[in-house]
Every structure is written in C-alpha cells, then in structure tokens.
Design a protein around this motif. Structure first.
Motif, PDB file in Angstrom:
ATOM      1  N   ILE A 170      24.816  41.086  77.669  1.00 16.56           N
ATOM      2  CA  ILE A 170      23.601  41.078  76.838  1.00 16.56           C
ATOM      3  C   ILE A 170      22.945  39.702  76.856  1.00 16.56           C
ATOM      4  N   LEU A 171      23.747  38.642  76.816  1.00 13.69           N
ATOM      5  CA  LEU A 171      23.196  37.286  76.847  1.00 13.69           C
ATOM      6  C   LEU A 171      22.482  37.016  78.172  1.00 13.69           C
ATOM      7  N   HIS A 172      23.065  37.478  79.268  1.00  9.94           N
ATOM      8  CA  HIS A 172      22.400  37.317  80.566  1.00  9.94           C
ATOM      9  C   HIS A 172      21.129  38.164  80.633  1.00  9.94           C
ATOM     10  N   LEU A 173      21.175  39.341  80.032  1.00  7.84           N
ATOM     11  CA  LEU A 173      19.973  40.172  79.990  1.00  7.84           C
ATOM     12  C   LEU A 173      18.859  39.472  79.230  1.00  7.84           C
ATOM     13  N   HIS A 174      19.184  38.864  78.117  1.00  9.41           N
ATOM     14  CA  HIS A 174      18.178  38.166  77.309  1.00  9.41           C
ATOM     15  C   HIS A 174      17.593  36.954  78.033  1.00  9.41           C
TER      16      HIS A 174
ATOM     17  N   ARG B  77      25.619  49.029  79.172  1.00  9.05           N
ATOM     18  CA  ARG B  77      24.904  49.262  80.436  1.00  9.05           C
ATOM     19  C   ARG B  77      23.616  50.046  80.199  1.00  9.05           C
ATOM     20  N   LEU B  78      23.652  51.024  79.298  1.00  5.28           N
ATOM     21  CA  LEU B  78      22.440  51.768  78.975  1.00  5.28           C
ATOM     22  C   LEU B  78      21.394  50.860  78.322  1.00  5.28           C
ATOM     23  N   GLN B  79      21.849  49.930  77.476  1.00  2.00           N
ATOM     24  CA  GLN B  79      20.911  48.991  76.859  1.00  2.00           C
ATOM     25  C   GLN B  79      20.246  48.112  77.903  1.00  2.00           C
ATOM     26  N   VAL B  80      21.030  47.667  78.884  1.00  2.00           N
ATOM     27  CA  VAL B  80      20.469  46.834  79.952  1.00  2.00           C
ATOM     28  C   VAL B  80      19.435  47.618  80.752  1.00  2.00           C
ATOM     29  N   HIS B  81      19.781  48.825  81.151  1.00  2.00           N
ATOM     30  CA  HIS B  81      18.851  49.644  81.932  1.00  2.00           C
ATOM     31  C   HIS B  81      17.603  49.998  81.119  1.00  2.00           C
ATOM     32  N   PHE B  82      17.765  50.193  79.808  1.00  2.00           N
ATOM     33  CA  PHE B  82      16.608  50.517  78.975  1.00  2.00           C
ATOM     34  C   PHE B  82      15.638  49.341  78.916  1.00  2.00           C
ATOM     35  N   GLU B  83      16.159  48.141  78.711  1.00  2.00           N
ATOM     36  CA  GLU B  83      15.294  46.964  78.656  1.00  2.00           C
ATOM     37  C   GLU B  83      14.584  46.745  79.990  1.00  2.00           C
ATOM     38  N   MET B  84      15.316  46.952  81.079  1.00  2.00           N
ATOM     39  CA  MET B  84      14.689  46.798  82.390  1.00  2.00           C
ATOM     40  C   MET B  84      13.600  47.840  82.607  1.00  2.00           C
ATOM     41  N   ALA B  85      13.856  49.076  82.189  1.00  2.00           N
ATOM     42  CA  ALA B  85      12.850  50.128  82.343  1.00  2.00           C
ATOM     43  C   ALA B  85      11.619  49.851  81.487  1.00  2.00           C
TER      44      ALA B  85
ATOM     45  N   GLU C 252      36.544  54.848  83.078  1.00  2.00           N
ATOM     46  CA  GLU C 252      35.834  55.759  82.181  1.00  2.00           C
ATOM     47  C   GLU C 252      36.790  56.509  81.256  1.00  2.00           C
ATOM     48  N   SER C 253      38.054  56.644  81.677  1.00  2.00           N
ATOM     49  CA  SER C 253      39.044  57.306  80.821  1.00  2.00           C
ATOM     50  C   SER C 253      39.616  56.375  79.767  1.00  2.00           C
ATOM     51  N   SER C 254      39.284  55.078  79.840  1.00  2.00           N
ATOM     52  CA  SER C 254      39.806  54.118  78.873  1.00  2.00           C
ATOM     53  C   SER C 254      39.169  54.340  77.507  1.00  2.00           C
ATOM     54  N   GLN C 255      39.926  53.992  76.474  1.00  2.00           N
ATOM     55  CA  GLN C 255      39.403  54.154  75.116  1.00  2.00           C
ATOM     56  C   GLN C 255      38.300  53.146  74.802  1.00  2.00           C
ATOM     57  N   TYR C 256      38.173  52.102  75.630  1.00  2.00           N
ATOM     58  CA  TYR C 256      37.145  51.092  75.397  1.00  2.00           C
ATOM     59  C   TYR C 256      35.944  51.265  76.324  1.00  2.00           C
ATOM     60  N   SER C 257      35.921  52.311  77.120  1.00  2.00           N
ATOM     61  CA  SER C 257      34.827  52.493  78.074  1.00  2.00           C
ATOM     62  C   SER C 257      33.490  52.708  77.375  1.00  2.00           C
ATOM     63  N   LYS C 258      33.533  53.219  76.140  1.00  2.00           N
ATOM     64  CA  LYS C 258      32.289  53.465  75.408  1.00  2.00           C
ATOM     65  C   LYS C 258      31.504  52.168  75.207  1.00  2.00           C
ATOM     66  N   LEU C 259      32.197  51.053  75.097  1.00  2.00           N
ATOM     67  CA  LEU C 259      31.535  49.772  74.846  1.00  2.00           C
ATOM     68  C   LEU C 259      30.659  49.367  76.025  1.00  2.00           C
TER      69      LEU C 259
ATOM     70  N   ALA D  30      22.852  39.620  87.218  1.00  2.00           N
ATOM     71  CA  ALA D  30      24.110  39.076  86.707  1.00  2.00           C
ATOM     72  C   ALA D  30      24.672  39.946  85.589  1.00  2.00           C
ATOM     73  N   ALA D  31      23.797  40.464  84.723  1.00  2.00           N
ATOM     74  CA  ALA D  31      24.257  41.334  83.637  1.00  2.00           C
ATOM     75  C   ALA D  31      24.903  42.602  84.183  1.00  2.00           C
ATOM     76  N   LEU D  32      24.274  43.201  85.196  1.00  2.00           N
ATOM     77  CA  LEU D  32      24.846  44.410  85.793  1.00  2.00           C
ATOM     78  C   LEU D  32      26.142  44.102  86.529  1.00  2.00           C
ATOM     79  N   HIS D  33      26.236  42.919  87.119  1.00  2.00           N
ATOM     80  CA  HIS D  33      27.470  42.528  87.813  1.00  2.00           C
ATOM     81  C   HIS D  33      28.615  42.368  86.814  1.00  2.00           C
ATOM     82  N   ILE D  34      28.334  41.804  85.660  1.00  2.00           N
ATOM     83  CA  ILE D  34      29.360  41.663  84.621  1.00  2.00           C
ATOM     84  C   ILE D  34      29.821  43.030  84.148  1.00  2.00           C
TER      85      ILE D  34
END
Length: 736
Positions: free
Chosen positions: A453-457, A489-497, A477-484, A463-467
C-alpha cells in the motif's frame, strides 16, 4: 504444540521396526568409521616421526555433510534406494564405494554377516584409549544403541535377519530398480518427529510444510503403521484447517477425542487424558470461531473452562480467557476487565508468552477506544521488553506488526514503513535454514500488505504488485492469511483502474472485493459512483455506510466512519453545495481528534480550505493550508501531496488582489512551480485526467504573466486531455 510433546504411546512400550533402510544406515555408519580409522592409521604409519600431522580420511566438509544426512535419515521415514544411493555419492565417492563393498560382503557371506554388522555397531559404542568413535548422547549413539541392545541382544530373530538379508541381496542385484525399503514406513519415534516438525511448520512457516494432499497421504500412512498415536488425528485436524475444510476438520478432532479415550491408550494417566480433552476443546472453540460460529464456540469454550477449573489448570484458564475476549469482541461489556485480569494473572503465574500476548491485545483494545497514541505505544514497548527478555521472536513480530498497523491508522506512514521494514528485515528469507525468526505468520503478511500500500501511494505500482506476488508465494490461496493479500491486491488494482479511468474494470474489482470485505467494497464504490456522476446513488450509499458505522456493525470501524464523512463533504463540494459540506467536515474533524486519526483530520482540514476558497475566503484558506500542508507533504500519499500543492497554488493566487501587481506576479511565479510539482505527481500516478485542471490553471497564469508560448503549450495539452477525458471530476476554479 504441547500435544505433540506429550508422547501418546498407547499401552506398553512402542515397537520400533527393523527395516532394511535402518540396516543400511548402520552399514553406512560402520563403513564411514572404518574408512576413517584406516585413513588415520595409514597417516600415522607414514608420519610416525610427527604424529601431529596425522590426518583422518574424511575432511570437515565431508563429516559435516555426513552428519546432516544421517540426522535426516534417522529421524525421517524410510527412503527409496534411488534417492539414498545418489545422496551418499554426493557426500563422497569413496564413502559410496565403501557402502557398496559392505553390501557385497553381506550378499556373499550370507545371513551370518548380519551378526557381524551388529557386532561392529557394538564396538563403536566402546570407549577407546583416545576418544570414543561415537560420542555419547548424540543421535547416532542412540541409533547404534538401539541395534546393539534392543535388536541384536533381545529383539532380532533369525527369521528377521534372513528377510533383511534377502532384501539386501535383491537390492545388490539391481540397485536402481528396487526399493531399499517400503517408502512411507514410520517407526514410533520417526512418526513423533514427523508430526512435531509438520505441526511447527503449519503454525509458523506454512509455506515450508508439505502440501495439503501430500501431507494427508503421509498422515494416512502414519495412522496405519502407528494406530496407537492419537496425535495423527490432531495433525490431520490442522491440515484440514489450513484449507478451510470445516467438516473434515471437525471429524478429525472428534476422532482424536475417541482415540485418546480408547482402550489402547488406557495406560496413559488420567491427568494426561484430562489435559488432552481441555486443549482439544480449546481447539474446537477456535475452529468454530474461525468459521464464524460464535454461539458454538462459546459453548465449547465454557466446557473447556469447566474442565480447567476442575483440574485447577491455570494455564488452560488463561488461554480460555484470551479466547473469551476474542469471542466477545472489542466492544463487549467485559472486554477491558477480561484483558486486565488475563495480563495480571499471567504475570502472577510467570507465563511470559500469555503476558506479552495479553499486553498486545490490551494495547489494541485501548487504541480502538480513544487512548492517546503515546500510552498505546508505551504498552507495546512493555510487550517488546517481555519478548526480548524471554526470547519470544514470534510475539516480537506480532508487536511490530501491531505498531505498524497503528501508525498507519494514526496517519504516520513513515513510522509504519519503519516498523514493517524492521519486521521484514528480521525475518531472513535468504537463509535456507529454519530460524527462530523466520516465521511466516500473520504479522509478516500484514507487513507485506502495508509495504504494498505504501508503494502504491508513492506511485510505484509495479513494485506494489511485486510485493504482493511475493506474499502470494509465501501464503498460498489455501492459507488462512491469504485474505489479507487478496484484499490488498484488489485495492491496488482498483486504484490503478481509477487513475486510468477504467470504470468497467473498477466495477468488476468492487464485486470481487465485496466477498472479502463488504465495508471496504462499499467505501470504494462511493468514489466509483462519484466518478460516474451518479450523485444520488453515491449519497444513498454514503448514508448507508454512516448508519452501519453508528450501529457498530462488524467491519464498520471509526476509521471507515471518518473517511466516509470526508467523502460526503467532497461529494457536496463536487455538487457545488459548499455550505452543506461544512457540518460533515466539522464532524469528521471532531471524530478524528477523538480517535487520533491525524492524517484523515489533516485531509479534512485541507478540504475545509477548499470550501473556504470556493466561498470567497482565500486568506483563511492560505492560513489553514500553511498550518497543515507540512503534514500532508511529510506523511501523505503522492495523490494527497499533489492535490494539496494544486490547492495551495490556487489559494496563493486568489489571496493576492489584482491591484498589487508585484505581489501578484510573485505569487503567480510561485504557483506555477507548485503546479509543476503537482503535475509530476499525477503523471507518476498515471492519473492523467487530473492534469486537465492543472493545464487550465497554468494557461491562465502564463497568460497573466505574458508568457504566450507557455500559455499556448498548456492550452494545447488541455485540449488533448479534454478530448481524452471529456468529464472532469471537479470543475476548474478560475483565479480572477
């Protein structure tokens, strides 16, 4: 993971299987020691005059590699011959030749040679005049002791030796087409080691654990070969839990209950039974909580508390107290009391892990209930001191992630970046060895998302997508933390769009975001509706979000409330209803001051300066911007900085009367420079539609300054942008 240390061995002493793999390891140890002794004797005979230069056959690197491989082979399950032989050859070619000669000797001499192998193992245990060949209390010594005392003298019959000899004989005939052992066979000790290792990886470094399907196959093999181990069912529960298989996880946990109470485990003491039931109930409560079954989780938790009270288990009670706070939530009637009691009691019982965890939860609770940041950071500093004193790196990571999230909430992006870099720098991913700090936990995932998010800002989209791609590799995707990272990633793509005015793509992203975070999706949809000029729908959605925040619905926090109020004021300004925006801006500022949302407060004051400018009060706008623009430039995103510079340029020119020619000319020159900086920021963000207002304003300034060529250039760029982006978000404001 105390469950895997308790050693549920069932009735009687666990049986250790004698397989051809173990015999081959014994032969390899004998060949290694004999070759080493031969090299030492040869060196002594050649250099009898100077014994100090006598050297052993194997150098330090070979010995180290041999020791590492033996540790793995002894503790792990039996391996195939086609894996075993190349690995021995990679250690040293002479060692592989010595192993082949020993195998050939076993085949030629027959069953009697098996006894010689066991006798050689016994000789290695005997102390020599200089130093013992095998040091006592090492893992190889225990392995040799098992064969000498447990197998050769007591447990290995003639039939067993004959069978082993036949297998080795068949292996010698065709080394690369037969298995040295039945792959997947685990002895009791190997099974316990395997379960402890995988359970630790699932909890700390999930990406290094075996894949779910492969691990489940190994668990099935463990259950067949070691039915007396109930812990295999608990490992199955953890494996199903990480892929969100609720039914299978519950079934495995109930199966574990049945196993520990079965007649085959009746030799275990009643205290161990009771402890297993208590902690299994806690795990069942955590499972219900994870899948959102709050009532079932509370019932199970109460059962665990009852059993812990009957057994006077203070440690279990402290764990249950922590879960009770999580289930009640931060707004529960007894949440503060529960946390204070948990911290105090854990400190009395000398439980540093639970004490530090309680302090972290207490700091988070107070931060969400209007405690000043200085006090919150003081609590977290206390937690850091406990973690350092008792060497608790996992909680240190949690504390750093907590501080980073709080600084982000307060609006201090530099401090947020500092703490995330400290956490990620502590987690050394370049090392191949398992380190106590190399923990793939929620704290690491949160820190990676903060960095993205900091790189996106800052306009660093690649760089944000690479991170985030790195986060995806660490947390599948099966991890319990994948939701984070998925939400990030959706926030990054939304700002770019949105910057590229790709409205259709932004709408698709909003739909995907709604399944992960409804509040975030609704908040983002407001800006989308504003861009589409659907003002009525935008107003309706904003008031719906505000109502959800006031009723304290889940996921609708005070942060969302303050940002929504700011968006409401901006929407009124876009509709030219400036007086209607004032009450909402003042409410937003008051809410931010109560919760110490410093950055949102500054942005609300910046928007207030915009309202003052539109209401023909440019002097007040300049004064308000002078007080707050430094915070925006220091801690704000690139979009916020560029917008603030654009607004400051307008206010500076508007505040100088046209009659004061010299002052106005100086203000115009300064404003042109500010607009160039703002333009550079919008170009880096790829938000070219924002350039229209800048080109329009610069053309007017150059015209007043008499710079015709610069004016014409800005006018041409404005015309090109107007053809590409015909609808402006905020109509340009004249400076006359």
């Amino acid at each position: 993971m105390e469950l895997f240390k308790s050693g549920f061995s069932g009735a009687g002493k666990p049986k250790e299987l004698v397989t051809s793999h173990k015999v081959s390891l014994l032969v390899l140890i004998n060949a290694y020691s004999e070759s080493d002794q031969e090299g030492l004797e040869a060196s002594q005979s050649l250099l009898a005059t100077d014994s100090s230069e006598c050297k052993k056959k194997w150098n330090i690197q070979t010995s180290r590699e041999f020791a590492k491989c033996m540790l793995k082979w002894i503790q792990s399950s039996d391996v195939d011959l086609e894996i075993f032989v190349p690995k021995v050859q990679s250690i040293h070619e002479d060692l592989a030749n010595a192993l082949f000669k020993s195998w050939e000797k076993l085949v030629i001499e027959g069953v009697s040679s098996m006894a010689d192998v066991f006798v050689s193992a016994g000789k290695l245990l005997e102390a020599s005049e200089t130093e013992p060949v095998v040091h006592r209390n090492c893992i190889i010594e225990h392995f040799e002791h098992f064969f000498w005392h447990g197998t050769f003298l007591h447990g290995c019959s003639f039939v067993t030796r004959l069978n082993l000899h036949n297998i080795l004989q068949s292996n010698d005939k065709n080394l690369l087409s037969h298995d040295l052992s039945l792959s997947g066979i685990f002895s009791h000790r190997q099974a316990e080691f395997f379960m402890s290792e995988q359970a630790a990886l699932l909890q700390n470094e999930e990406c290094k654990a075996m894949p779910p399907n492969e691990l489940q196959e190994h668990i099935s093999d463990l259950s067949k070969n070691n039915p007396e181990l109930p812990a295999t069912r608990f490992l199955s529960f953890l494996n199903y839990l990480r892929v969100n298989e609720y039914c299978a996880a519950v079934h495995s946990l109930y199966n574990y209950f049945d196993r520990i109470s079965s007649p085959s485990t009746m030799s275990v003491s009643s205290e161990e039974f009771s402890q297993s039931y208590r902690y299994a109930a806690l795990n069942l409560a955590s499972l219900h909580s994870r899948f959102g079954h709050k009532e079932e989780a509370l019932l199970t938790l109460k059962e665990a508390i009852r059993m812990a009270q009957e057994a006077n288990d203070s440690v279990c009670l402290q764990h249950a107290l922590g879960w009770l706070y999580r289930l009640e939530g931060t707004d529960g009637p007894n949440s503060t009391l529960l946390l204070e009691r948990a911290v105090t009691k854990s400190e009395e019982l000398n439980l540093p892990y639970l004490t530090s965890l309680g302090v972290i939860n207490f700091a988070q609770h107070k931060a969400l209930h209007k405690l000043p940041p200085a006090k919150v950071m003081e609590y977290l500093s206390r937690s850091n001191a406990i973690n350092c004193h008792h060497n608790q790196p996992q909680l240190m990571s949690v504390s750093l992630a907590q501080q980073a999230s709080l600084w982000s909430l307060y609006g201090y992006s530099t401090l947020c970046s500092l703490h995330t870099q400290l956490l990620l720098g502590t987690n050394n991913y370049s090392s191949q060895s398992v380190s106590t700090f190399n923990l793939d936990s929620e704290a690491v995932c949160v820190s990676l998302c903060h960095q993205a998010i900091l790189h996106l800002h800052d306009g660093l989209h690649a760089a944000a997508l690479h991170i985030l791609k790195f986060a995806e590799s660490k947390f599948s995707e099966s991890s319990q933390y994948s939701k984070l990272w998925m939400l990030c990633r959706l926030q990054v793509h939304f700002e770019m769009a949105m910057n590229k005015c790709e409205i259709d793509e932004a709408e698709k992203i909003i739909i995907s975001m709604a399944s992960l975070s409804p509040s975030e999706a609704m908040f983002r949809k407001v800006s989308l509706l504003t861009r589409k000029r659907e003002t009525t729908n935008a107003f309706s959605l904003i008031y719906e979000i505000i109502e959800n925040c006031k009723t304290a619905r889940e996921d609708f926090s005070a942060e969302i409330h303050s940002k929504t109020l700011l968006s409401l004021a901006q929407l009124y300004c876009a509709s030219h209803e400036y007086t209607s925006a004032l009450p909402h801006l003042l409410e937003c500022i008051a809410l931010c001051q109560d919760h110490f949302f410093h950055h949102t407060e500054i942005m609300a004051k910046t928007q207030l300066a915009q309202v003052q400018l539109c209401l023909k009060m440019p002097q007040h706008s300049v004064q308000l911007l002078d007080e707050n623009v430094s915070m925006v430039l220091g801690q704000g995103s690139l979009s916020d900085r560029s917008s603030a510079l654009f607004l400051l340029a307008k206010c500076m020119v508007a505040s100088v009367p046209s009659t004061d020619v010299d002052a106005r000319k100086a203000a115009l020159g300064t404003s042109v420079g500010l607009l160039n900086l703002a333009a550079d920021g919008f170009v880096k963000l790829e938000a070219e539609y924002r350039m229209k207002d800048i080109m329009y304003l610069q053309a007017q300034m150059y015209h007043e300054l008499g710079y015709t060529s610069e004016r014409n250039k800005c006018a041409q760029q404005f015309r090109q942008l107007d053809q590409q982006f015909p609808t402006a978000i905020i109509p340009p404001v004249t400076v006359k």
